[in-house]
Design a protein around this motif. Structure first.
Motif, PDB file in Angstrom:
ATOM      1  N   GLU A   1       8.277   5.973  -7.908  1.00 40.05           N
ATOM      2  CA  GLU A   1       9.578   5.733  -7.110  1.00 40.05           C
ATOM      3  C   GLU A   1       9.517   4.884  -5.752  1.00 40.05           C
ATOM      4  O   GLU A   1      10.373   4.055  -5.804  1.00 40.05           O
ATOM      5  N   TYR A   2       8.449   5.013  -4.870  1.00 35.55           N
ATOM      6  CA  TYR A   2       8.418   4.176  -3.861  1.00 35.55           C
ATOM      7  C   TYR A   2       8.056   2.882  -4.413  1.00 35.55           C
ATOM      8  O   TYR A   2       8.662   1.802  -3.909  1.00 35.55           O
ATOM      9  N   LYS A   3       7.452   2.632  -5.480  1.00 34.23           N
ATOM     10  CA  LYS A   3       7.026   1.084  -5.804  1.00 34.23           C
ATOM     11  C   LYS A   3       8.285   0.628  -6.447  1.00 34.23           C
ATOM     12  O   LYS A   3       8.638  -0.628  -6.107  1.00 34.23           O
TER      13      LYS A   3
ATOM     14  N   THR B   1       0.884  -1.176   0.029  1.00 30.18           N
ATOM     15  CA  THR B   1      -0.063  -0.120   0.099  1.00 30.18           C
ATOM     16  C   THR B   1       0.860   1.136   0.071  1.00 30.18           C
ATOM     17  O   THR B   1       1.618   1.386   0.997  1.00 30.18           O
ATOM     18  N   VAL B   2       0.751   1.910  -1.056  1.00 33.07           N
ATOM     19  CA  VAL B   2       1.756   2.948  -1.070  1.00 33.07           C
ATOM     20  C   VAL B   2       0.938   4.390  -0.398  1.00 33.07           C
ATOM     21  O   VAL B   2      -0.391   4.421  -0.714  1.00 33.07           O
TER      22      VAL B   2
ATOM     23  N   LEU C   1       9.681   1.635   6.309  1.00 33.88           N
ATOM     24  CA  LEU C   1       8.736   2.345   5.198  1.00 33.88           C
ATOM     25  C   LEU C   1       8.828   3.421   5.467  1.00 33.88           C
ATOM     26  O   LEU C   1       8.798   4.385   4.399  1.00 33.88           O
ATOM     27  N   ALA C   2       8.781   4.458   6.629  1.00 35.73           N
ATOM     28  CA  ALA C   2       9.086   5.816   6.903  1.00 35.73           C
ATOM     29  C   ALA C   2      10.325   6.251   5.988  1.00 35.73           C
ATOM     30  O   ALA C   2      10.269   7.220   5.620  1.00 35.73           O
TER      31      ALA C   2
ATOM     32  N   GLU D   1      20.860   5.331   3.943  1.00 35.78           N
ATOM     33  CA  GLU D   1      19.910   4.649   5.040  1.00 35.78           C
ATOM     34  C   GLU D   1      19.164   3.326   4.628  1.00 35.78           C
ATOM     35  O   GLU D   1      19.356   2.324   5.337  1.00 35.78           O
ATOM     36  N   LEU D   2      18.780   3.522   3.461  1.00 30.13           N
ATOM     37  CA  LEU D   2      18.234   1.983   2.756  1.00 30.13           C
ATOM     38  C   LEU D   2      19.182   1.205   2.298  1.00 30.13           C
ATOM     39  O   LEU D   2      18.650   0.436   1.606  1.00 30.13           O
TER      40      LEU D   2
END
Length: 132
Positions: A19-21, A7-8, A39-40, A95-96
């Protein structure tokens, strides 16, 4: 992390959602150690990326400067917006662990920590002797 339907966040712009996806799928495909608590960070990355891209598109179209009503040449506000957004999304990338350097640091830290996890009693005694 198994690739699953996500869920975006609705509050993200269309570009940020895209970009999130993309990044979520990349993390899933590479079996990254990605947790729901991350997720944040992904939201922050996607939002910063989209802001940077939008500002850069405006600069490409309008140029880096404009004339004021008094005839002075001024830097467009989008220059500062693009620079700040780029700094932010690059921080989120680290960070990711989306950059080669951040992955290398993470792997190095794991490599340094992991041998001691498998030490037997003799290894521990030897470690004490060498470190005294």
């Amino acid at each position: 992390m198994a690739a699953k339907r996500i869920t975006v966040p609705e509050w993200l712009s269309d570009e940020a959602k895209k970009e999130y996806k993309r990044i979520y799928k990349l993390l899933a495909d590479e079996n990254k150690d990605f947790k729901p608590s991350d997720l944040a960070a992904l939201e922050g990355y996607a939002k910063s990326y989209a802001k940077w891209k939008e500002a850069e598109e405006i600069l490409d179209r309008e140029g880096f400067t404009y004339k004021t009503v008094n005839g002075y040449t001024q830097q467009r506000p989008e220059v500062a917006i693009a620079n700040k957004a780029q700094q932010e999304y690059r921080s989120w990338m680290k960070e990711l662990c989306l950059t080669e350097a951040s992955r290398a640091r993470t792997n190095k830290n794991k490599a340094v920590a992991s041998p001691k996890d498998s030490y037997n009693a003799e290894d521990i005694e030897m470690e004490k002797m060498f470190n005294e």
